[in-house]
Design an enzyme around this catalytic site. Structure first.
Site, PDB file in Angstrom:
ATOM      1  CB  ALA A 213      -4.294  -1.047  -0.047  1.00  0.00           C
TER       2      ALA A 213
ATOM      3  CG  HIS B 287      -3.816  -7.920   1.053  1.00  0.00           C
ATOM      4  ND1 HIS B 287      -3.417  -8.795   2.034  1.00  0.00           N
ATOM      5  CD2 HIS B 287      -3.136  -6.765   1.303  1.00  0.00           C
ATOM      6  CE1 HIS B 287      -2.539  -8.221   2.827  1.00  0.00           C
ATOM      7  NE2 HIS B 287      -2.348  -6.977   2.392  1.00  0.00           N
TER       8      HIS B 287
ATOM      9  CB  ALA C 149      -5.258  -3.471   9.803  1.00  0.00           C
ATOM     10  NE  ARG C 150      -1.021  -8.386   6.987  1.00  0.00           N
ATOM     11  CZ  ARG C 150      -0.563  -7.405   6.223  1.00  0.00           C
ATOM     12  NH1 ARG C 150      -1.393  -6.432   5.850  1.00  0.00           N
ATOM     13  NH2 ARG C 150       0.686  -7.385   5.825  1.00  0.00           N
TER      14      ARG C 150
ATOM     15  CD  GLU D 218      -5.124 -11.515   2.280  1.00  0.00           C
ATOM     16  OE1 GLU D 218      -3.954 -11.475   1.829  1.00  0.00           O
ATOM     17  OE2 GLU D 218      -5.669 -10.545   2.821  1.00  0.00           O
TER      18      GLU D 218
ATOM     19  CG  ASP E 181      -7.122  -4.144   0.486  1.00  0.00           C
ATOM     20  OD1 ASP E 181      -7.467  -4.499  -0.662  1.00  0.00           O
ATOM     21  OD2 ASP E 181      -5.926  -3.989   0.811  1.00  0.00           O
TER      22      ASP E 181
END
Length: 323
Positions: free
Chosen positions: A291, A289, A240-241, A270, A265
Site C-alpha cells: 500500500a 502488502h 491493517a495486518r 508474508e 493487502d
C-alpha cells in the site's frame, strides 16, 4: 552529538529494494558508515552476524524480525529505526529489557496507504479482478456491481490512515461511521465521523475497512461472530495486518456467499503460501502488502528512517515506541 566518534549502521535485509540508492543515505555520512545487505538473512544467526558491532539497525523490511534471541547477542545495539508505521516485527518488551530504542514512522505515509486501500475498495465494489478474469476466460458476465456513493463505510481504527480514509470516502459521498478504542466527540467532529459500538458498525456498514494496529486486543478481532454480524453483501477491506482477521472464517463466509467480497493487502504469513485459501475465493482483490509502495511513499519512509537515526545520534530521540 550524543555519540562520540563514528557509529556502525546496518541495513540487514533491503529486499525488495527500499533504501539502497536513496540520496537520503548521504545525510548519514557525517555520523557513521552504512552497510546495506541487499538480500534477506536466511536465519537468526545470519541476522546477528550481519549486525555484529552495530549501534544502529535500519530495518527496512518487516519480514526481518528481531527479538530476545538476537538482542542477547548484540550488546552494542542501541537503536532500531523502522521503515514502517507498524512495529510487529520487533519484540518491544525484549527491546525495552535491553534498553534498545525502537523508532517508527507514525503517519508518515498515511495519504499513500489510504489511497491504495481506497482504490482496493473501489476495485472490489466494481468487481474489477473477477470481471477481468472472467473476460480473459472468454466469458461475458452479467452481474450487479456495488455503488458506493450514499453507502455507509465503517472504519475500524481512526489513526492517521483511518482518518485519511474517512476524508476520501466523504469526498465521494459516502456516510462514514467509525469505531476506536478511545472515541471522543472532539475527534469525531474533526474527522467528520460518528463513533458507534463495534457491533453496530458491523451490522450497519456496507463496507468495513480495518485500520487498527495489531496487538493482543486486536488479534483475531474480526472472527466468525463478527463476520456473521455484517450485512449480507457487505465488503471487507483489510489494510491493517493479516492477524486482525480470522482467515479461515473469512474464507468460509466468502464461499457461503454472505459477503460481497474482500480486499486484502496484508497476510499473517508474508509472502503467503501458494495454496493460501483466499486465492481460491472468487470475489477478492489481493495485493502483496504494497500500500505504501509508490515513488512518493518509498522516499517518505526513507526520509523518516534516516531522520530518526540522526535524531537519536544527536541525543533527542523521536518516535520511540520501546523505551
Amino acid at each position: 552529538m550524543a555519540f562520540e566518534g563514528r557509529v556502525k549502521i546496518v541495513v540487514p535485509g533491503d529486499d525488495p529494494v527500499q533504501i539502497q540508492g536513496s540520496p537520503e543515505l548521504d545525510k548519514l555520512k557525517p555520523y557513521g558508515d552504512v552497510t546495506i545487505y541487499t538480500d534477506r538473512p536466511a536465519s537468526s544467526q545470519e541476522k546477528v552476524k550481519r549486525a555484529e558491532g552495530a549501534e544502529v539497525i535500519m530495518n527496512t523490511r518487516g519480514a526481518v524480525k528481531w527479538g530476545e534471541e538476537e538482542f542477547r547477542r548484540l550488546p552494542d545495539l542501541k537503536i532500531i529505526s523502522l521503515c514502517s508505521i507498524g512495529t510487529d516485527m520487533i519484540d518491544l518488551d525484549a527491546a525495552r529489557d535491553h534498553r534498545i530504542a525502537v523508532c517508527n514512522l507514525p503517519g508518515r505515509t498515511a495519504p499513500v496507504v489510504a489511497e491504495h486501500i481506497f482504490g482496493m475498495m473501489f476495485g472490489l465494489a466494481k468487481r474489477t479482478a473477477f470481471l477481468t478474469e472472467q473476460m480473459k476466460a472468454g466469458q461475458w458476465p452479467r452481474m450487479n456491481n456495488v455503488m458506493l456513493q450514499g453507502k455507509t463505510l465503517g472504519i475500524i481504527g481512526t489513526g492517521n490512515i483511518g482518518a485519511t480514509m474517512a476524508r476520501l470516502a466523504r469526498a465521494v459521498g459516502m456516510n462514514v461511521i467509525a469505531w476506536t478504542f478511545n472515541p471522543s466527540p472532539e475527534r469525531a467532529e474533526k474527522l467528520g465521523v460518528r463513533y458507534v459500538e463495534l457491533d453496530e458498525l458491523l451490522m450497519t456498514s456496507d463496507v468495513v475497512s480495518l485500520h487498527v494496529a495489531v496487538s493482543d486486543k486486536t488479534r483475531g478481532m474480526i472472527g466468525k461472530r463478527e463476520l456473521g454480524l455484517m450485512k449480507e453483501g457487505a465488503l471487507l477491506v483489510n489494510g491493517a495486518r493479516g492477524a486482525i482477521v480470522d482467515t479461515p472464517a473469512l474464507v468460509e463466509t466468502l464461499n457461503a456467499g454472505r459477503l460481497g467480497g474482500a480486499a486484502v493487502d496484508v497476510f499473517e504469513q508474508e509472502p503467503p503460501p501458494p495454496d493460501h485459501p483466499l486465492f481460491a475465493c472468487e470475489q477478492v482483490i489481493l495485493t502483496p502488502h504494497c500500500a505504501d509502495m509508490t515513488v512518493e511513499g518509498v522516499e517518505l519512509l526513507n526520509v523518516g528512517v534516516v531522520e530518526n537515526v540522526i535524531a537519536f545520534l544527536e541525543g533527542h530521540t523521536q518516535n520511540n515506541v520501546a523505551i
